[in-house]
Design a protein around this motif. Structure first.
Motif, PDB file in Angstrom:
ATOM      1  N   CYS A  75       4.119   2.913  -5.531  1.00 43.26           N
ATOM      2  CA  CYS A  75       3.905   2.877  -7.182  1.00 43.26           C
ATOM      3  C   CYS A  75       5.061   2.237  -7.770  1.00 43.26           C
ATOM      4  O   CYS A  75       6.106   2.394  -7.236  1.00 43.26           O
ATOM      5  CB  CYS A  75       3.693   4.445  -7.591  1.00 43.26           C
ATOM      6  SG  CYS A  75       2.455   5.184  -6.770  1.00 43.26           S
ATOM      7  N   PHE A  95       7.916   4.888  -3.346  1.00 39.15           N
ATOM      8  CA  PHE A  95       7.265   5.733  -2.586  1.00 39.15           C
ATOM      9  C   PHE A  95       7.169   7.029  -2.841  1.00 39.15           C
ATOM     10  O   PHE A  95       8.353   7.742  -2.991  1.00 39.15           O
ATOM     11  CB  PHE A  95       7.455   5.267  -0.979  1.00 39.15           C
ATOM     12  CG  PHE A  95       6.644   6.184  -0.213  1.00 39.15           C
ATOM     13  CD1 PHE A  95       5.323   5.759   0.160  1.00 39.15           C
ATOM     14  CD2 PHE A  95       6.907   7.382   0.346  1.00 39.15           C
ATOM     15  CE1 PHE A  95       4.466   6.384   1.042  1.00 39.15           C
ATOM     16  CE2 PHE A  95       6.013   8.025   1.247  1.00 39.15           C
ATOM     17  CZ  PHE A  95       4.929   7.613   1.600  1.00 39.15           C
ATOM     18  N   TYR A  96       6.120   7.701  -3.057  1.00 40.87           N
ATOM     19  CA  TYR A  96       6.059   9.407  -3.413  1.00 40.87           C
ATOM     20  C   TYR A  96       5.675   9.998  -2.022  1.00 40.87           C
ATOM     21  O   TYR A  96       4.637   9.931  -1.406  1.00 40.87           O
ATOM     22  CB  TYR A  96       4.976   9.646  -4.352  1.00 40.87           C
ATOM     23  CG  TYR A  96       5.567   9.437  -5.693  1.00 40.87           C
ATOM     24  CD1 TYR A  96       6.021  10.173  -6.576  1.00 40.87           C
ATOM     25  CD2 TYR A  96       5.022   7.912  -6.439  1.00 40.87           C
ATOM     26  CE1 TYR A  96       6.557   9.905  -7.801  1.00 40.87           C
ATOM     27  CE2 TYR A  96       5.689   7.621  -7.569  1.00 40.87           C
ATOM     28  CZ  TYR A  96       6.360   8.792  -8.378  1.00 40.87           C
ATOM     29  OH  TYR A  96       6.671   8.325  -9.482  1.00 40.87           O
ATOM     30  N   PRO A 106       0.936  -1.217  -0.038  1.00 43.15           N
ATOM     31  CA  PRO A 106      -0.027  -0.090   0.058  1.00 43.15           C
ATOM     32  C   PRO A 106       0.698   1.425  -0.140  1.00 43.15           C
ATOM     33  O   PRO A 106       1.824   1.496   0.460  1.00 43.15           O
ATOM     34  CB  PRO A 106      -0.741  -0.131   1.229  1.00 43.15           C
ATOM     35  CG  PRO A 106      -0.722  -1.670   1.709  1.00 43.15           C
ATOM     36  CD  PRO A 106       0.575  -2.098   0.990  1.00 43.15           C
ATOM     37  N   GLY A 107       0.544   2.186  -0.778  1.00 44.30           N
ATOM     38  CA  GLY A 107       1.348   3.421  -0.839  1.00 44.30           C
ATOM     39  C   GLY A 107       2.669   3.428  -1.922  1.00 44.30           C
ATOM     40  O   GLY A 107       3.158   4.414  -2.123  1.00 44.30           O
TER      41      GLY A 107
END
Length: 101
Positions: A14, A30-31, A11-12
């Motif tokens: 990309c 992760f952004y 989760p979270g």
């Protein structure tokens, strides 16, 4: 491609993909983002994990109506072998310093 390939996700996270000649290579990122009202001159990583992990050196400032800003940057959290699934390195956390203009 006639073999299994491994890809990690969470989760979270990309995944950035690119063609590697015989198959796609997927890199999990992760952004990170923070909202503020200050002009940002630069973003610096305080911690420096072994490359290719961590902050890649580029950030983006999204200017909003009313003077608010969101600062975005990408962090490579995991390095692994797509063919074997072996994890070569990972980042649990990384600290940053935002410098105002």
């Amino acid at each position: 491609w006639q073999a299994d390939l491994y890809q990690y996700g969470a989760p979270g996270i990309c995944s950035g993909a690119r063609w590697a000649g015989k198959y796609d290579k997927w890199k999990p990122y992760f952004y990170a983002k923070i909202s503020m009202q200050h002009d940002i001159k630069s973003l610096e990583a305080v911690d420096h994990p072994k490359r290719p992990l961590g902050y890649g050196g580029h950030f983006y400032v999204d200017e909003h109506h009313g003077g608010n800003r969101t600062v975005w940057w990408r962090v490579r959290m995991l390095d692994y072998n797509e063919k074997t699934g072996q994890i070569n390195g990972k980042v649990k956390q990384q600290r940053y310093k935002l410098l105002r203009s």
